[in-house]
Scaffold this active site. Structure first.
Site, mmCIF file in Angstrom:
data_model
loop_
_atom_site.group_PDB
_atom_site.id
_atom_site.type_symbol
_atom_site.label_atom_id
_atom_site.label_comp_id
_atom_site.label_asym_id
_atom_site.label_seq_id
_atom_site.Cartn_x
_atom_site.Cartn_y
_atom_site.Cartn_z
ATOM 1 C CG ASN A 79 33.515 43.577 40.462
ATOM 2 O OD1 ASN A 79 33.864 43.729 39.256
ATOM 3 N ND2 ASN A 79 33.662 44.631 41.101
ATOM 4 C CB SER A 130 41.235 39.865 32.720
ATOM 5 O OG SER A 130 41.658 40.373 31.358
ATOM 6 C CE1 TYR A 143 43.800 43.150 36.206
ATOM 7 C CE2 TYR A 143 43.719 42.483 33.856
ATOM 8 C CZ TYR A 143 43.063 42.919 35.126
ATOM 9 O OH TYR A 143 41.312 43.109 34.925
ATOM 10 C CB SER A 146 46.497 38.443 39.336
ATOM 11 O OG SER A 146 45.963 39.413 38.552
ATOM 12 C CE LYS A 147 41.274 40.163 37.209
ATOM 13 N NZ LYS A 147 40.170 40.387 37.887
#
Length: 279
Positions: A79, A130, A143, A146-147
């Site tokens: 998480n 995400s 972001y 990376s996701k």
């Protein structure tokens, strides 16, 4: 459905918005929980082991300590995550590298350290990705990258260990949490671009992935999210047009005029960024 009662669970990013509530919900359902986070302590009756998961040695030690406390491992929830502005047209700075380290590398270190006990228990791994992994937004490249990379890692992992360990990915949208503070401070708030959803729904989706009779591959957290993921996967050009239209409207309304990192987009749209006040 699998029961959570008696399950031995590790939650990374335990002190964060999702992490605390996950630890509380798991414990309330009868699971034995250990959190991993930069700062140790307790969440209710659940211990939180202090470690930096971006460091391979600390990740191994943290997981080993958690497994020893639990007497085994049935569930790992990856998480931990950080966000922040990072335009794709600019070179990656420290903040971009930090997002890649925390959102991808830390999950990789943690998962690798947990494979052996999870294989013994025929356990589960849930990755919190995400919606931006499939529906990227401008000015937040690190972001989204990376996701999306986290999803690619989960897909590769599933091919290697899926016969013994369930691997699922959950795709939240925007939740009110400190993860957005850096973007807001840079004048790059996602307000009006992405729709907020309740944190309780995200936690419920994660727990649903952990308890599904058969491991579910990809889980959206809302009905709108299912539609967005479907469009992003099967009609990527349409998804890009939808995002571009929203961003164009925000630029025209002057919402990004005070954001230095959006200077390139403003210039190409024929707008001049606001000058920072002197002094």
């Amino acid at each position: 459905m699998r029961t959570l009662r008696g399950q031995r669970a590790v939650v990374t990013g335990a002190n964060g918005t999702f992490g605390r509530l996950l630890c509380e919900r798991l414990a309330a359902a009868g699971a034995h929980v250990v959190g991993l986070d930069l700062t140790g302590g307790r969440i209710g009756d659940s211990p939180v082991v202090a470690c930096d998961l971006t460091d391979g040695g600390q990740a191994r030690q943290g997981v080993a300590q958690a497994v020893e406390l639990l007497g085994g491992l049935d569930l790992l929830v990856n998480n931990a995550g950080v966000g922040g502005p990072a335009p794709a047209e600019l070179p990656p700075g420290d903040q971009a590298r930090r997002q890649l380290e925390v959102n991808l590398v830390a999950a990789w270190h943690t998962t690798a350290a947990a494979i052996e006990p999870l294989e013994r228990s025929r356990g589960r791994i849930v990755f919190v990705s995400s919606r931006m992994a499939l529906l990227p937004l401008p000015l937040a490249a690190a972001y989204g990258v990376s996701k999306r990379a986290l999803v690619a890692y989960a897909d590769a992992l599933r091919l290697e260990v899926g016969s013994h360990i369930g691997v699922s990915v959950v795709y939240p949208s925007m939740v009110a949490s400190p993860i957005h503070d850096a973007s807001a401070q840079a004048g790059l708030s996602l307000q009006g671009v992405s729709r907020y959803e309740p944190v309780e729904g995200v936690v419920a989706a994660i727990l649903g992935a952990a308890t599904a009779r058969r491991p579910r591959r990809d889980i959206a957290t809302t009905g709108r999210g299912r539609v967005e993921l479907f469009v992003a996967r099967h009609f990527p050009s349409l998804a890009a047009r939808m995002v571009r239209r929203t961003i164009t409207a925000r630029i025209a309304a002057g919402d990004l005029d005070a954001a230095p990192l959006a200077a390139g987009m403003l210039r190409r749209a024929g707008r001049k960024p606001l000058e920072a006040p002197a002094g």
